[in-house]
Design an enzyme around this catalytic site. Structure first.
Site, PDB file in Angstrom:
ATOM      1  N   HIS A 101       0.401  -1.564   0.069  1.00 53.87           N
ATOM      2  CA  HIS A 101      -0.603  -0.770  -0.283  1.00 53.87           C
ATOM      3  C   HIS A 101       0.314   1.353   0.004  1.00 53.87           C
ATOM      4  O   HIS A 101       1.974   1.154   0.331  1.00 53.87           O
ATOM      5  CB  HIS A 101      -0.882  -0.095   0.794  1.00 53.87           C
ATOM      6  CG  HIS A 101      -0.285   0.092   2.253  1.00 53.87           C
ATOM      7  ND1 HIS A 101      -0.080  -0.698   3.279  1.00 53.87           N
ATOM      8  CD2 HIS A 101      -0.015   0.938   3.904  1.00 53.87           C
ATOM      9  CE1 HIS A 101       0.890  -1.116   4.337  1.00 53.87           C
ATOM     10  NE2 HIS A 101       0.732   0.163   4.539  1.00 53.87           N
ATOM     11  N   HIS A 103       0.663   5.170   0.977  1.00 52.16           N
ATOM     12  CA  HIS A 103      -0.321   6.503   1.800  1.00 52.16           C
ATOM     13  C   HIS A 103       0.660   7.548   1.261  1.00 52.16           C
ATOM     14  O   HIS A 103       1.403   8.127   0.049  1.00 52.16           O
ATOM     15  CB  HIS A 103       1.208   6.794   3.449  1.00 52.16           C
ATOM     16  CG  HIS A 103       1.347   5.481   4.777  1.00 52.16           C
ATOM     17  ND1 HIS A 103       0.328   5.187   5.117  1.00 52.16           N
ATOM     18  CD2 HIS A 103       1.206   4.341   4.416  1.00 52.16           C
ATOM     19  CE1 HIS A 103       0.245   4.309   6.269  1.00 52.16           C
ATOM     20  NE2 HIS A 103       1.407   3.696   5.347  1.00 52.16           N
TER      21      HIS A 103
HETATM   22  P1  5GP Z   1       1.370   0.571   7.267  1.00 47.39           P
HETATM   23  O1  5GP Z   1       2.516   0.919   8.713  1.00 47.39           O
HETATM   24  O2  5GP Z   1       1.750  -0.843   6.862  1.00 47.39           O
HETATM   25  O3  5GP Z   1       1.903   1.121   6.123  1.00 47.39           O
HETATM   26  O4  5GP Z   1      -0.413   1.318   8.028  1.00 47.39           O
HETATM   27  C1  5GP Z   1      -1.006   0.021   7.779  1.00 47.39           C
HETATM   28  C2  5GP Z   1      -1.882   1.851   7.823  1.00 47.39           C
HETATM   29  O5  5GP Z   1      -3.299   1.023   7.531  1.00 47.39           O
HETATM   30  C3  5GP Z   1      -2.338   2.017   9.072  1.00 47.39           C
HETATM   31  O6  5GP Z   1      -1.869   3.631   8.569  1.00 47.39           O
HETATM   32  C4  5GP Z   1      -3.151   1.932   9.662  1.00 47.39           C
HETATM   33  O7  5GP Z   1      -4.157   3.972  10.819  1.00 47.39           O
HETATM   34  C5  5GP Z   1      -4.121   1.315   9.202  1.00 47.39           C
HETATM   35  N1  5GP Z   1      -5.492   0.294   8.660  1.00 47.39           N
HETATM   36  C6  5GP Z   1      -4.971  -0.447   9.789  1.00 47.39           C
HETATM   37  N2  5GP Z   1      -6.208  -1.490   9.656  1.00 47.39           N
HETATM   38  C7  5GP Z   1      -6.933  -0.604   8.491  1.00 47.39           C
HETATM   39  C8  5GP Z   1      -8.638   0.081   8.858  1.00 47.39           C
HETATM   40  O8  5GP Z   1      -9.118  -1.757   9.399  1.00 47.39           O
HETATM   41  N3  5GP Z   1      -9.143   0.648   8.157  1.00 47.39           N
HETATM   42  C9  5GP Z   1      -8.665   1.612   7.704  1.00 47.39           C
HETATM   43  N4  5GP Z   1      -8.849   2.718   6.726  1.00 47.39           N
HETATM   44  N5  5GP Z   1      -7.388   2.150   7.871  1.00 47.39           N
HETATM   45  C10 5GP Z   1      -6.610   0.713   8.812  1.00 47.39           C
END
Ligand code: 5GP
Ligand code: ZN
Length: 137
Positions: A101, A103
């Site tokens: 993903h 951001h």
């Molecule tokens: P990572 O640290 O893996 O790059 O970021 C994962 C992101 O996914 C985090 O910013 C977190 O807030 C978001 N996230 C995790 N679970 C969910 C969810 O169930 N719904 C949404 N909309 N975002 C999520």
């Protein structure tokens, strides 16, 4: 991880609700549930890939077209001064959700969010040469 258990695959299948910003045949974009700033958006491929190393080049290209489209829209419509594009790979780099993903994090001049201000020292010529020698395809 199997895609059945993946939270972002569940969002894609509408098994978990989300605030969808944009969707096409290959990609989905939705608001981050723990936003760093207002409008913080996550862009994913609908197919499950764990990291940058797994997503096929053509799908990566299509995904970044969506990132550009949404970032431009956010810049205009949310009247931000800029945005960070952040993409974490593997646990050591802070990746929590193991579904590739990107951001998009809207920024303002006067926000109190993170600045990339990591202490570092200028490398020597020898340091650069040594690491460059190892960086082969
Ligand atoms: P990572 O640290 O893996 O790059 O970021 C994962 C992101 O996914 C985090 O910013 C977190 O807030 C978001 N996230 C995790 N679970 C969910 C969810 O169930 N719904 C949404 N909309 N975002 C999520
Ligand atoms: Zn997944």
């Amino acid at each position: 991880m199997k895609s059945e258990d993946c939270i972002f695959c569940k969002i894609t299948r509408r098994e978990i609700p989300s605030k969808i910003v944009y969707e096409n045949n290959l990609n989905l974009a939705f608001l981050d549930i723990f936003p760093i700033s207002k409008g913080h958006t996550i862009v994913i491929p609908k197919n499950h890939y764990s990291t940058l190393e797994d997503i096929p080049d053509n799908e990566l290209t299509e995904l970044y077209k969506v990132v550009k489209k949404i970032a431009s829209m956010i810049h205009e419509k949310l009247q931000t001064d800029g945005y960070n594009i952040l993409q974490n790979n593997f646990t050591a780099a802070g990746q929590v959700v193991k579904h590739f993903h990107v951001h998009i994090i809207p920024r303002k001049f006067d926000d109190d969010k993170f600045r990339v201000k990591i202490p570092r020292n200028q490398a020597t010529e020898a340091d650069l040469n040594n690491v460059l020698k190892k960086m082969e395809f």
